[in-house]
Design a protein around this motif. Structure first.
Motif, short mmCIF file in Angstrom:
data_model
loop_
_atom_site.label_atom_id
_atom_site.label_comp_id
_atom_site.label_asym_id
_atom_site.label_seq_id
_atom_site.Cartn_x
_atom_site.Cartn_y
_atom_site.Cartn_z
N GLU A 42 69.27 79.45 -38.30
CA GLU A 42 69.32 78.38 -37.14
C GLU A 42 69.60 79.26 -35.91
O GLU A 42 69.07 79.09 -35.01
CB GLU A 42 70.11 77.30 -37.57
CG GLU A 42 69.78 76.49 -38.51
CD GLU A 42 70.83 75.57 -38.91
OE1 GLU A 42 70.49 74.47 -39.37
OE2 GLU A 42 72.11 75.95 -38.84
N LEU A 43 70.78 80.25 -35.86
CA LEU A 43 71.22 81.03 -34.83
C LEU A 43 70.03 81.85 -34.45
O LEU A 43 69.87 81.72 -33.16
CB LEU A 43 72.39 81.62 -35.23
CG LEU A 43 73.26 82.37 -34.09
CD1 LEU A 43 73.66 80.96 -33.22
CD2 LEU A 43 74.54 82.77 -34.49
N ALA A 44 69.40 82.37 -34.99
CA ALA A 44 68.25 83.27 -34.84
C ALA A 44 67.16 82.51 -33.78
O ALA A 44 66.59 83.05 -32.79
CB ALA A 44 67.36 84.06 -35.90
N ALA A 45 66.87 81.39 -34.44
CA ALA A 45 65.76 80.47 -33.72
C ALA A 45 66.56 79.85 -32.35
O ALA A 45 65.65 79.93 -31.57
CB ALA A 45 65.34 79.25 -34.63
N MET A 46 67.56 79.55 -32.41
CA MET A 46 68.21 78.73 -31.14
C MET A 46 68.26 80.10 -30.08
O MET A 46 68.25 79.64 -29.03
CB MET A 46 69.33 78.34 -31.64
CG MET A 46 69.66 77.27 -32.36
SD MET A 46 71.00 77.11 -33.15
CE MET A 46 72.23 75.96 -32.67
N THR A 47 68.73 81.22 -30.33
CA THR A 47 68.77 82.22 -29.15
C THR A 47 67.70 83.09 -29.04
O THR A 47 67.68 83.38 -27.84
CB THR A 47 70.10 83.22 -29.77
OG1 THR A 47 69.85 83.73 -30.98
CG2 THR A 47 71.31 82.28 -30.14
N GLY A 48 66.90 83.30 -29.94
CA GLY A 48 65.75 84.14 -29.65
C GLY A 48 65.97 85.84 -29.51
O GLY A 48 65.29 86.50 -28.91
N ILE A 49 67.22 85.96 -29.92
CA ILE A 49 67.75 87.24 -29.97
C ILE A 49 66.98 88.16 -31.24
O ILE A 49 66.88 87.58 -32.21
CB ILE A 49 69.39 87.66 -30.11
CG1 ILE A 49 69.96 86.82 -28.92
CG2 ILE A 49 69.76 88.92 -30.18
CD1 ILE A 49 71.56 86.64 -29.00
N ALA A 50 66.67 89.39 -31.08
CA ALA A 50 66.01 90.21 -32.11
C ALA A 50 67.03 90.23 -33.27
O ALA A 50 68.08 90.51 -32.95
CB ALA A 50 65.75 91.72 -31.55
N LEU A 51 66.62 90.21 -34.35
CA LEU A 51 67.14 90.15 -35.53
C LEU A 51 68.30 91.28 -35.72
O LEU A 51 69.64 91.17 -35.95
CB LEU A 51 66.47 89.88 -36.96
CG LEU A 51 65.97 88.74 -36.99
CD1 LEU A 51 65.17 88.74 -38.39
CD2 LEU A 51 66.79 87.63 -36.94
#
Length: 78
Positions: A42-51
């Protein structure tokens, strides 16, 4: 985004702190203004920051000497 910093005012219980964090860490921490628990996906989707960048920033926020975020399961991995 990797060169910038931000100063955030945070409340931990009754204590108030000012945090100097990177731009990516600020984006992560701001997600917790509306909720107390977020999954990694969820955090990856919300922020758009590379993994890889997101993992590195979460490691800093949750596994350092002064932990800002709590994670489940506890340990040194994201």
């Amino acid at each position: 985004t990797n060169m910038g910093t931000a100063d955030l005012k945070a409340h931990f219980g009754s204590k108030r702190h000012e945090l100097s964090v990177s731009t990516n860490q600020m984006v992560v921490l701001l997600q917790f203004n509306s909720t107390t628990k977020i999954s990694f996906k969820e955090l990856a989707a919300m922020t758009g920051i590379a993994l890889p960048d997101l993992k590195r920033n979460l490691l800093t926020l949750s596994c350092a000497k002064y932990k800002i975020l709590n994670k489940e399961p506890s340990g040194k991995t994201i």
